[in-house]
Design a protein around this motif. Sequence first.
Motif, PDB file in Angstrom:
ATOM      1  N   ARG A  36      -6.630   9.644   3.873  1.00  0.00           N
ATOM      2  CA  ARG A  36      -6.489   8.196   4.031  1.00  0.00           C
ATOM      3  C   ARG A  36      -6.118   7.541   2.698  1.00  0.00           C
ATOM      4  O   ARG A  36      -5.294   6.615   2.657  1.00  0.00           O
ATOM      5  N   GLY A  40      -2.662   5.740   2.820  1.00  0.00           N
ATOM      6  CA  GLY A  40      -2.877   4.309   2.983  1.00  0.00           C
ATOM      7  C   GLY A  40      -3.658   4.000   4.242  1.00  0.00           C
ATOM      8  O   GLY A  40      -3.796   4.841   5.147  1.00  0.00           O
ATOM      9  N   GLN A  41      -4.151   2.792   4.338  1.00  0.00           N
ATOM     10  CA  GLN A  41      -5.021   2.399   5.442  1.00  0.00           C
ATOM     11  C   GLN A  41      -4.273   2.237   6.762  1.00  0.00           C
ATOM     12  O   GLN A  41      -4.882   2.263   7.831  1.00  0.00           O
ATOM     13  N   ARG A  42      -2.965   2.067   6.714  1.00  0.00           N
ATOM     14  CA  ARG A  42      -2.193   1.830   7.942  1.00  0.00           C
ATOM     15  C   ARG A  42      -1.538   3.106   8.475  1.00  0.00           C
ATOM     16  O   ARG A  42      -0.704   3.042   9.380  1.00  0.00           O
TER      17      ARG A  42
END
Length: 351
Positions: A36, A40-42
């Motif tokens: 993650r 990245g978070q998306r």
Amino acid sequence: MIGYALKKLLYGLLVMAGVVLVVFVLFNILPGDPARMTMGQRADVQSLEAVRKEFGLDKSKPMQFVLYVNDLSPISVLDDDSTTQNKYHYAKLISLNDKALVLKWPYLRSSYQTKRDVTAILSETVPNTFILALTAMIFATLIGVFLGVISAVYKDSWIDKASNAFAILGISAPSFFAGIIIAWLFGFVLSNYTGLKMSGSLYSYDPFRGEILTIRNLWLPMTTLGLRPLAIIVQLTRSAMLDVLAQDYIRTARAKGLGRNAIIYKHALKNAMNPVITAISGWFASLLAGSFFVEYIFGYNGLGRTTVNALEMSDFPVVMGSILFIAFVFVVINILVDILYAYVDPRVKLA
């Protein structure tokens, strides 16, 4: 002597094995998903699964540990193909169908964030940290021995009391606290007079000259890192000098009419340096480890700052590689010091 050295080497290998186990377990129970942090978070589920498979994070924890030890071990079992050969640069010992028993350098894997080999990252940052630790140790030794000698010669004077107060303050103040105060005072409040900055690395980039050596950025982190060993060296030198100055041969030298400086620096100081040398040998490895927060505070590009940044990004291969390197330095220095003691004093071998 050879048997003694082999015994110490075996102890060192056991210590390193324990460090590998503890570090691996510790960093696998900490919160944070490396995949993650990398994507990245998306990131979607498929991308995260692909990254976890690339890093080997999709396997069970015991299997991850076995594979990590296999990478670290100089003698390993690896796939016998060109891709693995280019990655590990091994020398084949025995062929085992599609596998091979190989001889190689310990492989610290690649960074999750940059995909670069951890060995390459360490090779860029370790020299800067080594220079910082070495200059801090030289600073601590020169100033500490000088203050210790002066304190012993002028015992119970204001000089002695001031040196003792400074030593107590240096031992009591943690490096991260001293670093903040020193950076704020000399790099901000008095920067117009000192010409120093709160942060900066050993090498800075100039758009016209490229990478240039910036010695002034070394002064503040060097002073901060050297404060604690300096304080201890002051006390050790003072105590040893007082002990030596009370010996009979010193009184004999005075009775023969030898000058004060000759007695202090030629006879007394030479015999008082044994505990100081022992402290220096132990402190140098400690300074490499103690540079972590000091480098982060001053923005100094070294092993410590790299490790802290990697820890923030859950870049575990870099963190584990850094810690294993520091542990290796500790083990090697302790083994060398023990062997040196055994060589100088044969009684050590019988203990």
